[in-house]
Write an enzyme that holds these catalytic residues in place. Structure first.
Site, PDB file in Angstrom:
ATOM      1  N   LYS A 191      35.358  30.354  39.149  1.00  0.00           N
ATOM      2  CA  LYS A 191      36.195  30.494  37.955  1.00  0.00           C
ATOM      3  C   LYS A 191      37.627  30.697  38.425  1.00  0.00           C
ATOM      4  O   LYS A 191      37.973  31.771  38.907  1.00  0.00           O
ATOM      5  CB  LYS A 191      35.775  31.688  37.098  1.00  0.00           C
ATOM      6  N   GLU A 266      38.896  41.719  47.348  1.00  0.00           N
ATOM      7  CA  GLU A 266      40.216  41.647  47.997  1.00  0.00           C
ATOM      8  C   GLU A 266      41.222  42.040  46.934  1.00  0.00           C
ATOM      9  O   GLU A 266      41.484  41.264  46.021  1.00  0.00           O
ATOM     10  CB  GLU A 266      40.415  40.183  48.434  1.00  0.00           C
ATOM     11  N   CYS A 300      49.658  39.655  47.418  1.00  0.00           N
ATOM     12  CA  CYS A 300      49.045  40.971  47.715  1.00  0.00           C
ATOM     13  C   CYS A 300      49.693  41.541  48.958  1.00  0.00           C
ATOM     14  O   CYS A 300      49.711  42.745  49.162  1.00  0.00           O
ATOM     15  CB  CYS A 300      47.565  40.858  48.021  1.00  0.00           C
ATOM     16  N   GLU A 401      51.488  48.846  42.663  1.00  0.00           N
ATOM     17  CA  GLU A 401      51.713  47.423  42.922  1.00  0.00           C
ATOM     18  C   GLU A 401      52.418  46.804  41.718  1.00  0.00           C
ATOM     19  O   GLU A 401      51.932  46.900  40.598  1.00  0.00           O
ATOM     20  CB  GLU A 401      50.373  46.714  43.159  1.00  0.00           C
TER      21      GLU A 401
HETATM   22  C1  UN1 Z   1      47.693  37.009  48.972  1.00  0.00           C
HETATM   23  O1  UN1 Z   1      48.770  37.563  48.964  1.00  0.00           O
HETATM   24  O2  UN1 Z   1      46.894  37.173  48.034  1.00  0.00           O
HETATM   25  O3  UN1 Z   1      49.372  36.307  54.460  1.00  0.00           O
HETATM   26  C2  UN1 Z   1      47.288  36.078  50.035  1.00  0.00           C
HETATM   27  C3  UN1 Z   1      49.844  35.755  53.473  1.00  0.00           C
HETATM   28  C4  UN1 Z   1      49.187  34.494  52.945  1.00  0.00           C
HETATM   29  C5  UN1 Z   1      48.036  34.844  52.073  1.00  0.00           C
HETATM   30  C6  UN1 Z   1      48.391  35.836  51.004  1.00  0.00           C
HETATM   31  N1  UN1 Z   1      48.743  33.679  54.054  1.00  0.00           N
HETATM   32  O4  UN1 Z   1      50.828  36.201  52.910  1.00  0.00           O
END
Ligand code: UN1
Length: 512
Positions: A191, A266, A300, A401
Protein backbone atom coordinates in the site's frame (compact mmCIF):
# COMPACT_ATOMS: atom_id res chain seq x y z
CA UNK A 1 -4.41 -1.70 -19.81
CA UNK A 2 -2.56 -0.17 -16.93
CA UNK A 3 -3.97 3.27 -17.43
CA UNK A 4 -6.64 5.27 -19.16
CA UNK A 5 -6.44 8.99 -19.69
CA UNK A 6 -8.89 11.75 -18.92
CA UNK A 7 -8.75 15.30 -20.20
CA UNK A 8 -8.00 17.53 -17.23
CA UNK A 9 -7.88 21.30 -16.60
CA UNK A 10 -5.99 23.74 -18.76
CA UNK A 11 -2.77 25.04 -17.19
CA UNK A 12 -0.86 27.87 -18.87
CA UNK A 13 -2.87 27.41 -22.06
CA UNK A 14 -2.23 23.66 -22.34
CA UNK A 15 -4.95 21.08 -21.77
CA UNK A 16 -3.64 18.44 -19.39
CA UNK A 17 -4.29 14.75 -19.77
CA UNK A 18 -4.63 12.87 -16.55
CA UNK A 19 -3.64 9.25 -16.28
CA UNK A 20 -5.92 6.88 -14.37
CA UNK A 21 -4.20 4.07 -12.47
CA UNK A 22 -5.82 0.88 -11.30
CA UNK A 23 -4.82 -1.55 -8.61
CA UNK A 24 -2.46 -4.34 -9.63
CA UNK A 25 -3.84 -7.64 -8.38
CA UNK A 26 -2.90 -11.10 -9.65
CA UNK A 27 -1.12 -9.57 -12.64
CA UNK A 28 -4.19 -7.57 -13.76
CA UNK A 29 -4.88 -3.83 -13.55
CA UNK A 30 -8.28 -3.65 -11.86
CA UNK A 31 -10.62 -1.00 -10.53
CA UNK A 32 -11.31 -0.90 -6.82
CA UNK A 33 -14.41 -2.54 -5.39
CA UNK A 34 -15.56 0.81 -4.03
CA UNK A 35 -15.70 2.52 -7.42
CA UNK A 36 -14.05 5.52 -5.72
CA UNK A 37 -10.83 7.24 -6.73
CA UNK A 38 -8.52 9.98 -5.45
CA UNK A 39 -6.20 12.49 -7.09
CA UNK A 40 -2.42 12.61 -6.84
CA UNK A 41 -1.58 16.32 -7.20
CA UNK A 42 1.73 18.10 -7.71
CA UNK A 43 2.64 19.90 -4.46
CA UNK A 44 4.60 22.54 -6.40
CA UNK A 45 1.53 23.33 -8.52
CA UNK A 46 -1.69 21.84 -7.23
CA UNK A 47 -3.45 22.59 -10.52
CA UNK A 48 -1.46 19.72 -11.96
CA UNK A 49 -3.13 16.33 -11.39
CA UNK A 50 -0.38 13.73 -11.75
CA UNK A 51 -2.76 10.80 -11.74
CA UNK A 52 -6.02 9.38 -10.51
CA UNK A 53 -5.75 6.33 -8.26
CA UNK A 54 -8.14 3.79 -6.78
CA UNK A 55 -9.49 4.46 -3.31
CA UNK A 56 -9.61 0.83 -2.31
CA UNK A 57 -11.56 -1.01 0.37
CA UNK A 58 -11.27 -4.26 2.30
CA UNK A 59 -12.44 -6.50 -0.59
CA UNK A 60 -9.50 -5.21 -2.69
CA UNK A 61 -7.06 -5.97 0.11
CA UNK A 62 -8.54 -9.46 0.51
CA UNK A 63 -8.31 -10.11 -3.24
CA UNK A 64 -4.68 -9.00 -3.29
CA UNK A 65 -3.79 -11.20 -0.31
CA UNK A 66 -5.56 -14.18 -1.92
CA UNK A 67 -3.59 -13.65 -5.12
CA UNK A 68 -0.35 -13.37 -3.16
CA UNK A 69 -1.15 -16.54 -1.27
CA UNK A 70 -1.79 -18.49 -4.48
CA UNK A 71 1.37 -17.13 -6.09
CA UNK A 72 3.44 -18.10 -3.05
CA UNK A 73 2.82 -21.82 -3.67
CA UNK A 74 4.89 -21.60 -6.89
CA UNK A 75 7.20 -18.67 -6.25
CA UNK A 76 8.75 -20.19 -3.14
CA UNK A 77 9.91 -23.11 -5.31
CA UNK A 78 11.64 -20.95 -7.95
CA UNK A 79 15.39 -21.17 -7.16
CA UNK A 80 16.58 -18.00 -5.41
CA UNK A 81 19.24 -17.23 -8.07
CA UNK A 82 16.46 -17.31 -10.70
CA UNK A 83 14.26 -15.01 -8.65
CA UNK A 84 17.27 -12.75 -8.26
CA UNK A 85 17.90 -12.67 -12.03
CA UNK A 86 14.48 -11.11 -12.53
CA UNK A 87 15.30 -8.49 -9.92
CA UNK A 88 18.62 -7.80 -11.67
CA UNK A 89 16.78 -7.33 -14.98
CA UNK A 90 14.39 -4.92 -13.27
CA UNK A 91 17.44 -2.93 -12.10
CA UNK A 92 18.63 -2.63 -15.71
CA UNK A 93 15.17 -1.55 -16.88
CA UNK A 94 14.94 1.06 -14.11
CA UNK A 95 18.26 2.43 -15.33
CA UNK A 96 16.73 2.90 -18.80
CA UNK A 97 13.60 4.50 -17.35
CA UNK A 98 15.40 6.55 -14.72
CA UNK A 99 14.78 9.99 -16.20
CA UNK A 100 11.07 9.42 -16.86
CA UNK A 101 10.47 8.01 -13.39
CA UNK A 102 12.49 10.77 -11.71
CA UNK A 103 10.36 13.40 -13.42
CA UNK A 104 7.17 11.59 -12.40
CA UNK A 105 8.46 11.54 -8.82
CA UNK A 106 9.31 15.24 -8.73
CA UNK A 107 5.84 15.97 -10.03
CA UNK A 108 4.06 13.92 -7.41
CA UNK A 109 6.33 14.45 -4.40
CA UNK A 110 7.96 17.81 -5.00
CA UNK A 111 11.59 17.05 -4.24
CA UNK A 112 14.10 18.40 -6.72
CA UNK A 113 14.98 16.43 -9.82
CA UNK A 114 18.57 15.71 -8.72
CA UNK A 115 17.18 14.07 -5.61
CA UNK A 116 14.47 12.07 -7.37
CA UNK A 117 17.20 10.74 -9.68
CA UNK A 118 18.92 9.67 -6.47
CA UNK A 119 15.74 8.01 -5.23
CA UNK A 120 15.37 5.95 -8.43
CA UNK A 121 19.10 5.18 -8.25
CA UNK A 122 18.61 3.88 -4.71
CA UNK A 123 16.05 1.40 -6.08
CA UNK A 124 18.51 0.40 -8.83
CA UNK A 125 21.28 -0.10 -6.25
CA UNK A 126 18.91 -2.20 -4.15
CA UNK A 127 18.03 -4.33 -7.18
CA UNK A 128 21.69 -5.04 -7.96
CA UNK A 129 22.54 -5.70 -4.33
CA UNK A 130 19.56 -7.97 -3.67
CA UNK A 131 20.16 -9.80 -6.96
CA UNK A 132 23.55 -10.74 -5.52
CA UNK A 133 21.93 -11.94 -2.29
CA UNK A 134 19.95 -14.47 -4.36
CA UNK A 135 23.24 -16.35 -4.80
CA UNK A 136 24.17 -16.04 -1.12
CA UNK A 137 21.36 -16.28 1.43
CA UNK A 138 23.93 -18.16 3.47
CA UNK A 139 23.07 -20.33 6.43
CA UNK A 140 25.38 -22.33 8.68
CA UNK A 141 26.40 -25.93 8.20
CA UNK A 142 27.88 -27.22 11.41
CA UNK A 143 29.15 -30.53 12.80
CA UNK A 144 26.63 -32.68 14.62
CA UNK A 145 27.45 -33.95 18.09
CA UNK A 146 26.72 -37.48 16.85
CA UNK A 147 28.61 -39.54 14.25
CA UNK A 148 27.21 -39.99 10.77
CA UNK A 149 24.81 -37.13 11.19
CA UNK A 150 24.72 -33.88 9.24
CA UNK A 151 23.43 -30.52 10.53
CA UNK A 152 22.60 -27.25 8.79
CA UNK A 153 20.19 -24.33 8.92
CA UNK A 154 18.45 -22.96 5.82
CA UNK A 155 16.47 -19.81 5.24
CA UNK A 156 12.83 -20.20 4.30
CA UNK A 157 10.41 -17.54 3.04
CA UNK A 158 7.60 -16.40 5.32
CA UNK A 159 4.67 -16.26 2.90
CA UNK A 160 2.58 -13.17 2.20
CA UNK A 161 4.22 -9.91 3.31
CA UNK A 162 2.42 -6.56 3.64
CA UNK A 163 4.25 -3.28 3.06
CA UNK A 164 3.09 0.19 4.03
CA UNK A 165 5.36 2.85 2.58
CA UNK A 166 5.85 6.61 3.01
CA UNK A 167 5.80 9.48 0.52
CA UNK A 168 9.31 10.85 1.09
CA UNK A 169 11.24 8.08 -0.73
CA UNK A 170 8.42 6.73 -2.87
CA UNK A 171 10.54 4.35 -4.96
CA UNK A 172 13.62 3.70 -2.82
CA UNK A 173 11.74 2.61 0.30
CA UNK A 174 9.32 0.28 -1.52
CA UNK A 175 12.41 -1.25 -3.20
CA UNK A 176 14.07 -1.83 0.23
CA UNK A 177 11.05 -3.93 1.15
CA UNK A 178 9.80 -5.57 -2.05
CA UNK A 179 13.14 -6.66 -3.51
CA UNK A 180 14.58 -8.61 -0.57
CA UNK A 181 11.10 -10.04 0.10
CA UNK A 182 10.75 -11.52 -3.37
CA UNK A 183 14.37 -12.65 -3.67
CA UNK A 184 13.74 -14.65 -0.48
CA UNK A 185 10.67 -16.26 -2.08
CA UNK A 186 7.87 -14.29 -0.43
CA UNK A 187 4.93 -12.66 -2.15
CA UNK A 188 3.76 -9.13 -1.39
CA UNK A 189 0.91 -6.69 -1.09
CA UNK A 190 2.01 -3.07 -0.97
CA UNK A 191 0.00 0.00 0.00
CA UNK A 192 1.91 3.08 -1.18
CA UNK A 193 1.45 6.46 0.50
CA UNK A 194 -1.56 8.26 -0.94
CA UNK A 195 0.56 11.33 -1.75
CA UNK A 196 2.95 9.42 -3.99
CA UNK A 197 1.50 6.22 -5.42
CA UNK A 198 2.83 6.75 -8.95
CA UNK A 199 6.48 6.03 -8.11
CA UNK A 200 5.53 2.72 -6.51
CA UNK A 201 3.42 1.89 -9.57
CA UNK A 202 6.43 2.65 -11.76
CA UNK A 203 8.60 0.32 -9.69
CA UNK A 204 6.07 -2.51 -9.70
CA UNK A 205 5.36 -2.12 -13.39
CA UNK A 206 9.07 -2.47 -14.08
CA UNK A 207 9.30 -5.59 -11.92
CA UNK A 208 6.37 -7.06 -13.78
CA UNK A 209 7.93 -6.17 -17.16
CA UNK A 210 11.16 -7.82 -15.99
CA UNK A 211 9.30 -11.09 -15.43
CA UNK A 212 7.97 -11.18 -11.86
CA UNK A 213 5.03 -13.61 -12.21
CA UNK A 214 1.46 -12.60 -11.57
CA UNK A 215 0.36 -12.41 -7.96
CA UNK A 216 3.91 -12.17 -6.59
CA UNK A 217 3.61 -8.39 -6.12
CA UNK A 218 0.22 -6.69 -5.78
CA UNK A 219 -0.56 -3.01 -5.23
CA UNK A 220 -3.63 -1.71 -3.50
CA UNK A 221 -3.82 2.08 -3.38
CA UNK A 222 -5.89 4.12 -1.00
CA UNK A 223 -6.01 5.51 2.51
CA UNK A 224 -4.55 3.90 5.59
CA UNK A 225 -7.68 4.68 7.57
CA UNK A 226 -9.65 2.33 5.33
CA UNK A 227 -7.23 -0.36 4.15
CA UNK A 228 -4.53 -0.30 6.83
CA UNK A 229 -6.40 -2.49 9.31
CA UNK A 230 -7.61 -5.15 6.81
CA UNK A 231 -4.05 -5.47 5.55
CA UNK A 232 -2.46 -5.76 8.98
CA UNK A 233 -5.08 -7.98 10.54
CA UNK A 234 -5.44 -10.53 7.74
CA UNK A 235 -4.49 -13.99 9.03
CA UNK A 236 -2.64 -14.90 5.81
CA UNK A 237 -0.21 -12.00 6.17
CA UNK A 238 2.93 -13.31 7.88
CA UNK A 239 5.04 -10.13 7.93
CA UNK A 240 4.39 -6.41 7.97
CA UNK A 241 6.97 -3.79 7.10
CA UNK A 242 6.14 -0.17 7.80
CA UNK A 243 8.08 3.03 7.28
CA UNK A 244 6.13 5.87 8.86
CA UNK A 245 5.53 7.86 11.99
CA UNK A 246 6.15 6.60 15.51
CA UNK A 247 2.43 6.92 16.30
CA UNK A 248 1.42 4.71 13.36
CA UNK A 249 4.27 2.33 14.24
CA UNK A 250 2.83 1.82 17.70
CA UNK A 251 -0.54 0.79 16.20
CA UNK A 252 1.02 -1.48 13.56
CA UNK A 253 3.35 -3.12 16.10
CA UNK A 254 0.49 -3.81 18.51
CA UNK A 255 -1.72 -5.22 15.76
CA UNK A 256 1.03 -7.45 14.40
CA UNK A 257 1.81 -8.80 17.85
CA UNK A 258 -1.73 -10.14 18.29
CA UNK A 259 -1.29 -12.68 15.51
CA UNK A 260 2.50 -13.13 15.89
CA UNK A 261 3.36 -11.57 12.55
CA UNK A 262 6.93 -10.55 11.91
CA UNK A 263 6.98 -6.78 12.03
CA UNK A 264 9.63 -4.30 10.94
CA UNK A 265 9.09 -0.67 11.95
CA UNK A 266 11.15 2.21 10.59
CA UNK A 267 9.90 5.33 12.36
CA UNK A 268 10.80 8.87 13.34
CA UNK A 269 14.08 10.69 13.80
CA UNK A 270 15.43 13.96 15.20
CA UNK A 271 18.94 13.65 13.98
CA UNK A 272 21.80 15.60 15.54
CA UNK A 273 24.88 16.90 13.77
CA UNK A 274 27.66 17.98 16.15
CA UNK A 275 30.19 20.56 14.96
CA UNK A 276 33.30 20.91 17.16
CA UNK A 277 35.64 23.89 17.34
CA UNK A 278 38.30 22.10 15.26
CA UNK A 279 35.93 21.16 12.42
CA UNK A 280 36.41 22.18 8.80
CA UNK A 281 33.75 24.89 8.90
CA UNK A 282 33.15 25.10 5.15
CA UNK A 283 32.49 21.38 5.07
CA UNK A 284 30.21 21.48 8.12
CA UNK A 285 28.15 24.33 6.67
CA UNK A 286 27.75 22.55 3.33
CA UNK A 287 26.79 19.36 5.18
CA UNK A 288 24.36 21.08 7.52
CA UNK A 289 22.56 22.75 4.61
CA UNK A 290 22.29 19.55 2.62
CA UNK A 291 21.22 17.52 5.67
CA UNK A 292 18.77 20.15 6.92
CA UNK A 293 17.14 21.35 3.71
CA UNK A 294 17.68 18.47 1.27
CA UNK A 295 14.30 16.87 0.47
CA UNK A 296 12.81 20.00 2.14
CA UNK A 297 13.80 18.45 5.47
CA UNK A 298 11.38 15.61 4.80
CA UNK A 299 13.69 12.69 5.55
CA UNK A 300 13.62 10.48 8.64
CA UNK A 301 17.37 11.07 8.54
CA UNK A 302 17.17 14.88 8.11
CA UNK A 303 19.69 16.96 10.06
CA UNK A 304 17.13 18.70 12.25
CA UNK A 305 19.43 19.61 15.17
CA UNK A 306 22.87 21.16 14.73
CA UNK A 307 24.84 21.18 17.99
CA UNK A 308 27.73 23.63 17.70
CA UNK A 309 30.66 24.15 20.09
CA UNK A 310 30.92 27.64 21.55
CA UNK A 311 34.28 28.63 20.01
CA UNK A 312 32.86 28.62 16.48
CA UNK A 313 29.18 29.11 17.31
CA UNK A 314 28.76 32.72 16.12
CA UNK A 315 30.69 32.21 12.92
CA UNK A 316 28.83 28.99 12.12
CA UNK A 317 25.43 30.59 12.76
CA UNK A 318 26.17 33.66 10.69
CA UNK A 319 27.46 31.76 7.69
CA UNK A 320 24.84 29.00 7.90
CA UNK A 321 21.93 31.44 8.04
CA UNK A 322 23.35 33.47 5.13
CA UNK A 323 23.48 30.35 3.00
CA UNK A 324 20.04 29.10 4.11
CA UNK A 325 18.49 32.45 3.11
CA UNK A 326 20.05 32.16 -0.33
CA UNK A 327 18.67 28.70 -1.14
CA UNK A 328 16.53 28.77 -4.27
CA UNK A 329 13.07 27.41 -3.51
CA UNK A 330 10.70 26.36 -6.29
CA UNK A 331 9.44 23.69 -8.62
CA UNK A 332 11.91 20.80 -8.48
CA UNK A 333 11.75 20.20 -12.24
CA UNK A 334 13.80 23.38 -12.67
CA UNK A 335 17.40 22.12 -12.45
CA UNK A 336 18.53 25.31 -10.69
CA UNK A 337 16.08 24.97 -7.79
CA UNK A 338 17.64 23.77 -4.52
CA UNK A 339 14.57 23.08 -2.39
CA UNK A 340 11.03 22.04 -3.31
CA UNK A 341 7.69 22.40 -1.51
CA UNK A 342 6.21 20.53 1.45
CA UNK A 343 4.50 17.40 0.22
CA UNK A 344 0.98 18.60 1.04
CA UNK A 345 -1.07 21.20 2.85
CA UNK A 346 -1.16 19.27 6.13
CA UNK A 347 2.65 18.99 6.22
CA UNK A 348 3.00 22.71 5.49
CA UNK A 349 0.60 23.43 8.33
CA UNK A 350 2.66 21.24 10.70
CA UNK A 351 5.82 23.13 9.65
CA UNK A 352 4.14 26.50 10.26
CA UNK A 353 2.80 25.30 13.62
CA UNK A 354 6.35 24.46 14.69
CA UNK A 355 7.52 27.90 13.57
CA UNK A 356 4.97 29.30 16.04
CA UNK A 357 5.93 26.81 18.74
CA UNK A 358 9.65 27.67 18.40
CA UNK A 359 8.93 31.39 18.70
CA UNK A 360 6.65 30.94 21.70
CA UNK A 361 9.30 28.80 23.39
CA UNK A 362 11.76 31.67 23.06
CA UNK A 363 14.11 30.36 20.36
CA UNK A 364 15.44 33.03 17.98
CA UNK A 365 14.24 32.63 14.42
CA UNK A 366 17.13 33.89 12.27
CA UNK A 367 15.56 33.28 8.88
CA UNK A 368 12.51 31.87 7.15
CA UNK A 369 9.29 31.00 8.89
CA UNK A 370 6.93 32.24 6.17
CA UNK A 371 4.89 30.51 3.59
CA UNK A 372 5.89 31.59 0.06
CA UNK A 373 2.67 32.36 -1.77
CA UNK A 374 3.34 35.07 -4.34
CA UNK A 375 3.52 34.55 -8.10
CA UNK A 376 3.98 30.91 -9.09
CA UNK A 377 4.45 29.96 -5.44
CA UNK A 378 0.74 30.53 -4.83
CA UNK A 379 -0.13 27.19 -6.40
CA UNK A 380 2.16 25.13 -4.14
CA UNK A 381 2.98 24.35 -0.51
CA UNK A 382 6.22 26.32 -0.16
CA UNK A 383 7.93 27.34 3.06
CA UNK A 384 11.11 29.42 3.39
CA UNK A 385 14.14 27.55 4.78
CA UNK A 386 13.86 28.27 8.49
CA UNK A 387 16.63 28.39 11.11
CA UNK A 388 16.19 28.76 14.86
CA UNK A 389 19.29 29.56 16.93
CA UNK A 390 20.10 29.50 20.65
CA UNK A 391 17.69 26.60 20.94
CA UNK A 392 17.41 24.93 24.32
CA UNK A 393 17.67 21.15 23.89
CA UNK A 394 14.48 20.67 25.91
CA UNK A 395 12.31 22.81 23.61
CA UNK A 396 9.72 21.03 21.54
CA UNK A 397 11.40 22.19 18.30
CA UNK A 398 14.54 20.36 19.50
CA UNK A 399 12.73 17.22 20.64
CA UNK A 400 9.90 16.53 18.17
CA UNK A 401 10.12 15.41 14.57
CA UNK A 402 8.91 18.26 12.32
CA UNK A 403 9.62 16.71 8.89
CA UNK A 404 10.07 20.09 7.25
CA UNK A 405 12.76 22.70 6.43
CA UNK A 406 13.13 23.86 10.03
CA UNK A 407 16.58 23.50 11.62
CA UNK A 408 17.40 24.09 15.30
CA UNK A 409 20.92 25.21 16.22
CA UNK A 410 21.94 24.41 19.78
CA UNK A 411 25.14 25.71 21.45
CA UNK A 412 27.32 23.29 23.46
CA UNK A 413 30.53 23.36 25.55
CA UNK A 414 32.32 20.15 24.63
CA UNK A 415 32.06 16.84 22.83
CA UNK A 416 30.75 15.22 26.01
CA UNK A 417 27.95 17.76 26.47
CA UNK A 418 27.12 17.59 22.75
CA UNK A 419 26.75 13.80 22.94
CA UNK A 420 24.53 14.16 25.97
CA UNK A 421 22.28 16.63 24.12
CA UNK A 422 22.32 14.42 21.03
CA UNK A 423 21.24 11.33 22.98
CA UNK A 424 18.71 12.98 25.24
CA UNK A 425 15.80 12.40 22.89
CA UNK A 426 13.23 9.69 22.25
CA UNK A 427 14.55 8.85 18.77
CA UNK A 428 17.83 7.36 17.56
CA UNK A 429 18.07 7.04 13.78
CA UNK A 430 21.03 9.00 12.42
CA UNK A 431 23.77 11.23 13.88
CA UNK A 432 26.89 13.06 12.73
CA UNK A 433 30.08 14.63 14.01
CA UNK A 434 32.37 17.15 12.35
CA UNK A 435 35.92 17.14 13.76
CA UNK A 436 39.52 16.59 12.64
CA UNK A 437 40.40 14.83 15.89
CA UNK A 438 40.41 11.07 15.41
CA UNK A 439 40.08 10.40 19.16
CA UNK A 440 36.92 12.47 19.33
CA UNK A 441 35.58 10.80 16.20
CA UNK A 442 35.99 7.34 17.70
CA UNK A 443 34.47 8.44 21.01
CA UNK A 444 31.38 9.69 19.14
CA UNK A 445 31.22 6.54 17.00
CA UNK A 446 30.97 4.59 20.24
CA UNK A 447 28.75 6.89 22.30
CA UNK A 448 26.20 8.46 19.95
CA UNK A 449 23.12 6.32 20.58
CA UNK A 450 21.76 5.94 17.06
CA UNK A 451 21.51 3.36 14.28
CA UNK A 452 23.78 5.41 12.00
CA UNK A 453 26.73 7.74 12.71
CA UNK A 454 28.56 9.81 10.11
CA UNK A 455 31.94 11.43 10.61
CA UNK A 456 32.47 14.61 8.59
CA UNK A 457 29.26 14.09 6.64
CA UNK A 458 25.68 15.08 7.47
CA UNK A 459 23.03 12.69 8.82
CA UNK A 460 21.59 11.78 5.40
CA UNK A 461 23.00 9.57 2.67
CA UNK A 462 22.77 5.93 3.78
CA UNK A 463 23.92 3.34 1.22
CA UNK A 464 21.72 0.33 0.49
CA UNK A 465 24.16 -2.44 1.40
CA UNK A 466 24.56 -1.33 5.02
CA UNK A 467 21.97 -1.79 7.76
CA UNK A 468 19.45 1.08 7.90
CA UNK A 469 17.37 1.74 11.00
CA UNK A 470 17.53 3.12 14.48
CA UNK A 471 17.26 2.65 18.21
CA UNK A 472 14.65 3.65 20.80
CA UNK A 473 11.40 5.09 19.34
CA UNK A 474 12.85 4.95 15.81
CA UNK A 475 12.00 1.29 15.42
CA UNK A 476 11.69 -2.17 16.87
CA UNK A 477 15.20 -3.46 16.30
CA UNK A 478 15.03 -4.61 12.68
CA UNK A 479 17.18 -3.18 9.94
CA UNK A 480 16.48 -2.60 6.25
CA UNK A 481 19.26 -2.61 3.67
CA UNK A 482 22.14 -5.05 3.73
CA UNK A 483 21.65 -8.63 4.80
CA UNK A 484 19.46 -7.46 7.71
CA UNK A 485 16.66 -7.37 5.14
CA UNK A 486 17.35 -11.00 4.23
CA UNK A 487 17.12 -11.83 7.94
CA UNK A 488 13.75 -10.12 8.20
CA UNK A 489 12.18 -11.78 5.15
CA UNK A 490 13.24 -15.33 6.03
CA UNK A 491 12.97 -17.64 8.95
CA UNK A 492 15.37 -20.35 9.93
CA UNK A 493 14.78 -24.04 9.58
CA UNK A 494 17.34 -26.35 11.17
CA UNK A 495 17.80 -29.64 9.35
CA UNK A 496 19.41 -32.81 10.69
CA UNK A 497 20.21 -35.74 8.42
CA UNK A 498 21.09 -38.95 10.21
CA UNK A 499 22.90 -41.39 7.90
CA UNK A 500 24.00 -43.83 10.62
CA UNK A 501 21.06 -46.16 9.92
CA UNK A 502 20.32 -46.50 13.60
CA UNK A 503 18.45 -44.52 16.23
CA UNK A 504 20.83 -41.98 17.76
CA UNK A 505 19.46 -39.98 20.68
CA UNK A 506 20.83 -36.45 20.97
CA UNK A 507 22.23 -35.57 24.39
CA UNK A 508 21.77 -39.20 25.49
CA UNK A 509 23.80 -41.42 23.14
CA UNK A 510 27.02 -39.60 23.85
CA UNK A 511 30.26 -40.52 22.09
CA UNK A 512 32.66 -40.60 25.07
C1 UN1 B 1 14.27 8.26 4.93
O1 UN1 B 1 14.61 9.35 5.32
O2 UN1 B 1 13.13 7.83 5.20
O3 UN1 B 1 19.98 8.01 4.07
C2 UN1 B 1 15.12 7.41 4.09
C3 UN1 B 1 19.17 8.69 3.44
C4 UN1 B 1 18.42 8.06 2.28
C5 UN1 B 1 17.25 7.30 2.78
C6 UN1 B 1 16.37 8.11 3.70
N1 UN1 B 1 19.31 7.17 1.56
O4 UN1 B 1 18.96 9.85 3.73
Amino acid sequence: MATDTLTGPTIMGTATRTRVFKNFIDGEWVESSTGETFEDRNPADTRDVVGIFQKSGKPDVDAAIDAAKRAFAKWRLVPAPKRAEIVYRAGEMLMERKEEYSRDMTREMGKIIKETRGDVQEAIDTAYYMAGEGRRMFGPTTPSELPNKFAMAVRQPLGVCAMITPWNFPMAIPSWKLLPAIVCGNTCVIKPAQDTPLSTFNLVRTLSDAGVPKGVINIVSGFGSRIGAPLMEHPEVRAISLTGSTDVGRIVGTTAAKSFKHCSLELGGKNPMIVLDDANLDLAIDGGLWGGFGTTGQRCTATSRIIVQKGIYSEFVERYVERAKALKVGNGLDETVEMGPAVNEAQLKTDLDYVQIGQSEGAKMKCGGHRLDKGDYQYGWFLEPTVFIDVDPKMRIAQEEIFGPVVSIIPCDSLESAIEIANNIEYGLSSALYTKDVNKAFTAMRDLHAGITYINAPTIGAEVHLPFGGVKATGNGHREGGFGAIDFYTEWKSIYVDYSDKLQKAQIDRVD
